[in-house]
Write a protein that holds these residues in place. Structure first.
Motif, PDB file in Angstrom:
ATOM      1  N   LYS A 109     -13.764 -60.981  -6.834  1.00  0.00           N
ATOM      2  CA  LYS A 109     -13.547 -59.960  -5.804  1.00  0.00           C
ATOM      3  C   LYS A 109     -13.159 -60.616  -4.477  1.00  0.00           C
ATOM      4  N   TYR A 110     -12.563 -59.828  -3.633  1.00  0.00           N
ATOM      5  CA  TYR A 110     -12.196 -60.296  -2.301  1.00  0.00           C
ATOM      6  C   TYR A 110     -13.445 -60.742  -1.550  1.00  0.00           C
ATOM      7  N   ASN A 111     -13.364 -61.914  -0.912  1.00  0.00           N
ATOM      8  CA  ASN A 111     -14.478 -62.470  -0.149  1.00  0.00           C
ATOM      9  C   ASN A 111     -13.965 -62.807   1.241  1.00  0.00           C
ATOM     10  N   ALA A 112     -14.311 -61.989   2.207  1.00  0.00           N
ATOM     11  CA  ALA A 112     -13.831 -62.193   3.597  1.00  0.00           C
ATOM     12  C   ALA A 112     -14.331 -63.515   4.169  1.00  0.00           C
ATOM     13  N   GLY A 113     -15.429 -64.034   3.642  1.00  0.00           N
ATOM     14  CA  GLY A 113     -16.008 -65.255   4.161  1.00  0.00           C
ATOM     15  C   GLY A 113     -15.187 -66.509   3.914  1.00  0.00           C
ATOM     16  N   VAL A 114     -14.229 -66.458   3.036  1.00  0.00           N
ATOM     17  CA  VAL A 114     -13.420 -67.657   2.767  1.00  0.00           C
ATOM     18  C   VAL A 114     -12.166 -67.709   3.617  1.00  0.00           C
ATOM     19  N   TRP A 115     -11.951 -66.689   4.449  1.00  0.00           N
ATOM     20  CA  TRP A 115     -10.732 -66.617   5.260  1.00  0.00           C
ATOM     21  C   TRP A 115     -11.066 -66.846   6.721  1.00  0.00           C
ATOM     22  N   ILE A 116     -10.265 -67.688   7.354  1.00  0.00           N
ATOM     23  CA  ILE A 116     -10.399 -67.933   8.788  1.00  0.00           C
ATOM     24  C   ILE A 116      -9.476 -66.954   9.501  1.00  0.00           C
ATOM     25  N   THR A 117     -10.058 -66.158  10.330  1.00  0.00           N
ATOM     26  CA  THR A 117      -9.233 -65.184  11.066  1.00  0.00           C
ATOM     27  C   THR A 117      -9.281 -65.511  12.545  1.00  0.00           C
TER      28      THR A 117
END
Length: 170
Positions: A161-169
């Motif tokens: 599933k999509y994991n927002a924690g792995v993306w640097i925004t």
């Protein structure tokens, strides 16, 4: 979602538990998909026969977002060295024996997939069509080895599933 190490560990386990293979750390009969691992074992005679070598994987995600699964295209080689290339009777014996071992692996995979004693959620693979296995004769390869490849597809759950924690925004 199946991990690469789970896939490797499963086939290494089969190689360790088969009575004719008996892979172990000291008696190396099992090799991963890297050809370099096999080629490095041949000159220093650390490869033991019959040998099992995994073929490279191809994985496709199928289904929909509510019911996704992975179709894993994989396979393995079962090989035995022919020490005297002119010994045609021994070559035929090797081809017979390596096919029997390969078929043993296919039967074990089918057993593991459809074993009702193991809960569905704990299964590595959830579907296997052993009638679609492709068997190909091999040889001579590497150490003047002969045998069979077995190519097949297995199905595994896909729950990544999509994991927002792995993306640097920013």
């Amino acid at each position: 979602m199946i991990s690469y190490s789970d896939y490797i560990n499963y086939f290494q386990k089969l190689s360790s538990e088969h009575a004719q293979i008996k892979h172990s750390d000291s008696e190396k009969h099992f090799f991963r998909t890297t050809l370099e691992e096999v080629l490095a074992a041949i000159p220093n005679r650390t490869i033991r026969y019959p040998a099992v070598m995994l073929l490279p994987l191809e994985i496709r995600t199928l289904g929909n977002s509510d019911n996704a699964y992975e179709r894993i295209y994989g396979g393995f080689l079962i090989l035995e060295a022919l020490r005297k290339p002119e010994d045609h009777a021994r070559r035929e014996e090797i081809l017979k024996n390596t096919r029997i071992i390969g078929d043993d692996f296919i039967c074990r995979i089918r057993h593991d997939v459809y074993n009702c004693q193991v809960p569905f959620a704990q299964k590595l693979f959830v579907q296997f069509d052993d009638t679609a296995v492709i068997k190909k004769e091999w040889g001579p390869v590497w150490d003047n080895a002969f045998g069979w490849s077995y190519e097949f597809s297995l199905f595994a759950p896909y729950n990544h599933k999509y994991n927002a924690g792995v993306w640097i925004t920013s």
